[in-house]
Write an enzyme that holds these catalytic residues in place. Sequence first.
Site, PDB file in Angstrom:
ATOM      1  N   GLY A  88       0.819  -1.216   0.000  1.00 18.55           N
ATOM      2  CA  GLY A  88       0.000   0.000   0.000  1.00 18.55           C
ATOM      3  C   GLY A  88       0.845   1.256   0.000  1.00 18.55           C
ATOM      4  O   GLY A  88       0.495   2.254  -0.649  1.00 18.55           O
ATOM      5  N   LYS A 100       0.422 -17.545  -9.805  1.00 17.21           N
ATOM      6  CA  LYS A 100       1.040 -16.831  -8.671  1.00 17.21           C
ATOM      7  C   LYS A 100       0.793 -17.622  -7.385  1.00 17.21           C
ATOM      8  O   LYS A 100       1.674 -17.742  -6.544  1.00 17.21           O
ATOM      9  CB  LYS A 100       0.432 -15.422  -8.583  1.00 17.21           C
ATOM     10  N   ASN A 151       3.522 -19.088  -4.614  1.00 20.04           N
ATOM     11  CA  ASN A 151       3.408 -18.714  -3.205  1.00 20.04           C
ATOM     12  C   ASN A 151       3.156 -19.926  -2.307  1.00 20.04           C
ATOM     13  O   ASN A 151       3.554 -19.937  -1.143  1.00 20.04           O
ATOM     14  CB  ASN A 151       2.258 -17.713  -3.018  1.00 20.04           C
ATOM     15  N   ASN A 176      -2.312 -11.279  -1.943  1.00 23.65           N
ATOM     16  CA  ASN A 176      -1.991 -12.579  -2.520  1.00 23.65           C
ATOM     17  C   ASN A 176      -3.155 -13.544  -2.341  1.00 23.65           C
ATOM     18  O   ASN A 176      -4.123 -13.253  -1.642  1.00 23.65           O
ATOM     19  CB  ASN A 176      -0.736 -13.148  -1.858  1.00 23.65           C
TER      20      ASN A 176
HETATM   21  N1  LIG Z   1       5.422  -7.120   0.176  1.00 23.51           N
HETATM   22  C1  LIG Z   1       5.481  -7.583  -1.053  1.00 23.51           C
HETATM   23  O1  LIG Z   1       6.484  -7.397  -1.746  1.00 23.51           O
HETATM   24  C2  LIG Z   1       4.296  -8.310  -1.642  1.00 23.51           C
HETATM   25  C3  LIG Z   1       4.391  -8.750  -2.975  1.00 23.51           C
HETATM   26  C4  LIG Z   1       3.288  -9.337  -3.561  1.00 23.51           C
HETATM   27  C5  LIG Z   1       2.098  -9.485  -2.842  1.00 23.51           C
HETATM   28  N2  LIG Z   1       2.056  -9.080  -1.540  1.00 23.51           N
HETATM   29  C6  LIG Z   1       0.774  -9.222  -0.839  1.00 23.51           C
HETATM   30  O2  LIG Z   1       0.239  -7.918  -0.621  1.00 23.51           O
HETATM   31  C7  LIG Z   1      -0.591  -7.916   0.551  1.00 23.51           C
HETATM   32  C8  LIG Z   1      -0.106  -6.816   1.486  1.00 23.51           C
HETATM   33  O3  LIG Z   1       1.179  -7.223   1.946  1.00 23.51           O
HETATM   34  P1  LIG Z   1       2.253  -6.219   2.560  1.00 23.51           P
HETATM   35  O4  LIG Z   1       3.574  -6.858   2.356  1.00 23.51           O
HETATM   36  O5  LIG Z   1       2.042  -4.834   2.073  1.00 23.51           O
HETATM   37  O6  LIG Z   1       1.860  -6.289   4.114  1.00 23.51           O
HETATM   38  P2  LIG Z   1       2.313  -5.286   5.267  1.00 23.51           P
HETATM   39  O7  LIG Z   1       3.614  -4.656   4.936  1.00 23.51           O
HETATM   40  O8  LIG Z   1       2.176  -6.052   6.531  1.00 23.51           O
HETATM   41  O9  LIG Z   1       1.220  -4.140   5.208  1.00 23.51           O
HETATM   42  C9  LIG Z   1      -0.086  -4.304   5.646  1.00 23.51           C
HETATM   43  C10 LIG Z   1      -0.527  -2.959   6.152  1.00 23.51           C
HETATM   44  O10 LIG Z   1      -1.911  -3.011   6.426  1.00 23.51           O
HETATM   45  C11 LIG Z   1      -2.119  -2.243   7.577  1.00 23.51           C
HETATM   46  N3  LIG Z   1      -3.386  -2.584   8.181  1.00 23.51           N
HETATM   47  C12 LIG Z   1      -3.820  -3.790   8.636  1.00 23.51           C
HETATM   48  N4  LIG Z   1      -5.068  -3.710   9.091  1.00 23.51           N
HETATM   49  C13 LIG Z   1      -5.439  -2.411   8.940  1.00 23.51           C
HETATM   50  C14 LIG Z   1      -6.619  -1.700   9.239  1.00 23.51           C
HETATM   51  N5  LIG Z   1      -7.674  -2.303   9.787  1.00 23.51           N
HETATM   52  N6  LIG Z   1      -6.662  -0.384   8.961  1.00 23.51           N
HETATM   53  C15 LIG Z   1      -5.594   0.248   8.419  1.00 23.51           C
HETATM   54  N7  LIG Z   1      -4.452  -0.384   8.103  1.00 23.51           N
HETATM   55  C16 LIG Z   1      -4.379  -1.699   8.358  1.00 23.51           C
HETATM   56  C17 LIG Z   1      -0.949  -2.535   8.463  1.00 23.51           C
HETATM   57  O11 LIG Z   1      -0.862  -1.499   9.403  1.00 23.51           O
HETATM   58  P3  LIG Z   1       0.088  -1.476  10.679  1.00 23.51           P
HETATM   59  O12 LIG Z   1       1.350  -0.883  10.155  1.00 23.51           O
HETATM   60  O13 LIG Z   1      -0.641  -0.576  11.601  1.00 23.51           O
HETATM   61  O14 LIG Z   1       0.232  -2.884  11.147  1.00 23.51           O
HETATM   62  C18 LIG Z   1       0.178  -2.538   7.446  1.00 23.51           C
HETATM   63  O15 LIG Z   1       0.707  -1.241   7.271  1.00 23.51           O
HETATM   64  C19 LIG Z   1      -0.469  -9.328   1.146  1.00 23.51           C
HETATM   65  O16 LIG Z   1      -1.545 -10.119   0.721  1.00 23.51           O
HETATM   66  C20 LIG Z   1       0.849  -9.848   0.549  1.00 23.51           C
HETATM   67  O17 LIG Z   1       0.891 -11.252   0.464  1.00 23.51           O
HETATM   68  C21 LIG Z   1       3.122  -8.492  -0.919  1.00 23.51           C
END
Ligand SMILES: NC(=O)c1ccc[n+]([C@@H]2O[C@H](COP(=O)([O-])OP(=O)(O)OC[C@H]3O[C@@H](n4cnc5c(N)ncnc54)[C@H](OP(=O)(O)O)[C@@H]3O)[C@@H](O)[C@H]2O)c1
Length: 312
Positions: free
Chosen positions: A25, A190, A194, A111
């Site tokens: 995000g 994908k 995973n 994902n």
């Molecule tokens: N990272 C990658 O490179 C990557 C690549 C491909 C796909 N993905 C997929 O993308 C998705 C997101 O992954 P991510 O890596 O971005 O996870 P992440 O870094 O853990 O980010 C998730 C975010 O959501 C926030 N959040 C959770 N509940 C919330 C709520 N109720 N209100 C507001 N914010 C909230 C968390 O906030 P807090 O900071 O407050 O905890 C955190 O900032 C997952 O499904 C992952 O598998 C990730």
Amino acid sequence: MSANSPSPATQRPQTIAVIGLGSIGGVAAGCLAAAGRHRVIACVRRPIEKLVLDQPGGTVELKLTAVTDAAEVEEPADWVLLCTKTHQTQSAAPWLARLCAPETRVAVLQNGIGHVERVAPLADGAKVVPIIVYYNGERLAPDRVRLRQGSDQDMAVADDADGRAFARLFAGTALRVQLCADFATLIWRKLLINAVANPITALTLQRQAVLRRADIEDLCLAILAEAVAVGRAEGVRLADDEPQRALATLFTFSGELGTSMYFDRLAGRQLEVDALNGAIVAAGARHGIATPLNRALLVLLRAVSDAAASGG
Ligand SMILES: NC(=O)c1ccc[n+]([C@@H]2O[C@H](COP(=O)([O-])OP(=O)(O)OC[C@H]3O[C@@H](n4cnc5c(N)ncnc54)[C@H](OP(=O)(O)O)[C@@H]3O)[C@@H](O)[C@H]2O)c1
């Protein structure tokens, strides 16, 4: 086909709410804000005033409009980008309730599969648009994210009216969106990657080099064979050599790389296993296909995840 070609000037500014300013995000919000064509609102749990985006083109510091309480949302958005982990989806319900109207589109950058089934009940009639994310995002600090681009495309979306509208949002940004005629096959491909890389690295607490062991490679092929049988029963066009292809793709990545589940386990966070192997097991059960290896991974990692959730 890449869709970053439409002229940015031809699109009226949209209000885009990004729920979850984590790795994915943060990068999406940063790239949209840097392009400056749309009004971006970050929906976050802790206050934040700026976002620093490290991207291949350089580092930019962006001012952000952020809200920390769903009650502060004044009107529905044109677009919501749901960027939480899959198991955090339910916690985003208050945001979705305030941000969604029937004309809103909710892009789900998560994902796994089943994005529509997971999010539509929370989206008040808004259209749910599943997105496959290929870019690598990393949150370096609460207000700093890094974009790494490993593949030809950064995201993929179905080649339909909603998918094309999503692609137009990102026209002129650093993120390249692929329109895909056979989205179901792509999202399963994908999932296959995973469904082995994440659980094996998380369970062994080793980076992706562990996948190159001959015994682990055999195990991965067997896990993937179960998943392919289930995907085909779901009507997805997966080839006979899909398990080998998935592993070949994984072997193009450096063995030094971790996976998100590996890092989540190291950090004692909950794991996204239900959206990966859990989805395969559930679909297998619907079709009467046994998935004992995927079920074993699911049960073991659920136990790890539940302990993390309860602080154990
Ligand atoms: N990272 C990658 O490179 C990557 C690549 C491909 C796909 N993905 C997929 O993308 C998705 C997101 O992954 P991510 O890596 O971005 O996870 P992440 O870094 O853990 O980010 C998730 C975010 O959501 C926030 N959040 C959770 N509940 C919330 C709520 N109720 N209100 C507001 N914010 C909230 C968390 O906030 P807090 O900071 O407050 O905890 C955190 O900032 C997952 O499904 C992952 O598998 C990730």
